[in-house]
Write an enzyme that holds these catalytic residues in place. Structure first.
Site, short mmCIF file in Angstrom:
data_model
loop_
_atom_site.label_atom_id
_atom_site.label_comp_id
_atom_site.label_asym_id
_atom_site.label_seq_id
_atom_site.Cartn_x
_atom_site.Cartn_y
_atom_site.Cartn_z
N ARG A 38 0.83 -1.21 0.00
CA ARG A 38 0.00 0.00 0.00
C ARG A 38 0.86 1.25 0.00
NH1 ARG A 38 -4.64 -1.36 4.60
NH2 ARG A 38 -5.38 -3.32 3.67
N ASP A 82 3.96 -10.35 10.26
CA ASP A 82 3.92 -9.16 11.10
C ASP A 82 5.36 -8.79 11.42
OD1 ASP A 82 3.73 -7.25 13.11
OD2 ASP A 82 2.06 -8.24 14.13
N TYR A 173 4.98 9.08 17.54
CA TYR A 173 5.35 8.80 16.15
C TYR A 173 6.56 9.65 15.74
CZ TYR A 173 4.83 8.40 11.05
OH TYR A 173 5.04 8.17 9.71
N LYS A 177 10.22 8.28 14.52
CA LYS A 177 10.75 8.63 13.20
C LYS A 177 12.06 9.40 13.31
CE LYS A 177 7.89 6.64 10.45
NZ LYS A 177 8.40 5.53 9.60
#
Length: 277
Positions: A38, A82, A173, A177
């Site tokens: 995706r 996973d 997040y 990152k």
């Protein structure tokens, strides 16, 4: 007369004499991409296969992998797994290296975030977000080092985010990152003697069908228009295809002098979200 050079797959070519464009590209390179069904991961897989690379990818949904494989003109090796499950990713890396006879590059593209605003995010959310991004990238690279070293070197690309170097929620997040950017810079020095290059790419807000910015554009066009006007000087978000081209370049021999770099691909975006700084 062109000086002979050696690419990471060990094939000697003449500098600048690869194909009609003069770009050696990624033809024949053996590359593993996580999260390839995706968004950006899918575009990376599509571009690599179109350019003649041998590609393997993984994702959690077996049906999505089957749909992707059937839509490509070239075969791609896939496995449903996973990335956060112990040993699953490592086993896939080993299987890919065995099937391809080695590895020339890996792309840590899978990731994600769990939890919301800081006060409502618990320890489990922080751990899950860290593992999906930093933990997965570190384990992928560690498993890939032996086959990359055996091939005489290679290229590793860690997909970070604009949130990794420009502040904005969710904080868990952004922290994960940011750590990916540091991971790439540190490993570029540690693995450099083995001929392994490591770089980080930070996409800006990408307009991907069904994802956050596409939903906002359709469901709240006024907020989306305000976000674009305030934060995106080129008037639109970056496209995943634009980021995929940068990743593909970093996997190619033409980027042989680039390692330890952090490359934003965000169309000069300012804040990573409508919340601003």
């Amino acid at each position: 007369m062109f000086e002979p050079v050696r690419n990471v797959s060990g094939v000697r070519t003449a500098a600048g004499a690869a194909d009609g464009t003069g770009w050696s590209g990624v033809r024949g390179k053996r590359v593993l991409v996580t999260g390839g069904t995706r968004g950006l991961g899918e575009q990376i897989v599509r571009l690599l296969t179109a350019e003649g690379a041998r590609v393997a990818t993984c994702a959690r949904n077996a049906l999505d992998l089957d749909v992707l494989a059937r839509s490509l003109d070239s075969p791609v090796y896939t496995r449903a797994l996973d990335i956060t499950e112990p040993e699953h990713l490592e086993s896939f890396v080993a299987a890919v290296a065995k099937r391809f006879g080695g590895l020339d590059g890996v792309v840590a593209c899978a990731g994600g975030s769990r939890g919301g605003r800081f006060e409502t995010t618990d320890t489990a959310d922080w751990s899950a977000t860290w593992e999906a991004n930093v933990g997965h990238a570190a384990r992928l690279i560690r498993a890939a080092v032996p086959p990359l070293r055996a091939a005489g070197g290679g290229s590793v690309v860690v997909v970070s985010s604009i949130s990794g170097w420009k502040p904005g929620p969710p904080v868990q997040y952004g922290v994960a990152k940011s750590a990916q950017i540091q991971l790439a810079a540190s490993l570029a020095r540690e693995l450099g003697p083995d001929g392994i290059r490591v770089n980080a790419v930070s996409p800006g807000s990408m307009l991907i069908p069904g994802r956050r910015w596409d939903r906002m554009r359709r469901e709240d066009p006024e907020t989306f228009a305000g976000f674009v006007a305030a934060e995106l000087p080129t008037g639109r978000p970056v496209a995943p295809q634009e980021v995929a081209r940068v990743v593909t370049f970093l996997l190619s021999d033409w980027s042989s002098g680039i390692s330890g770099a952090h490359l934003p691909v965000d169309r000069a975006q300012n804040a990573p979200s409508p919340d601003g700084y």
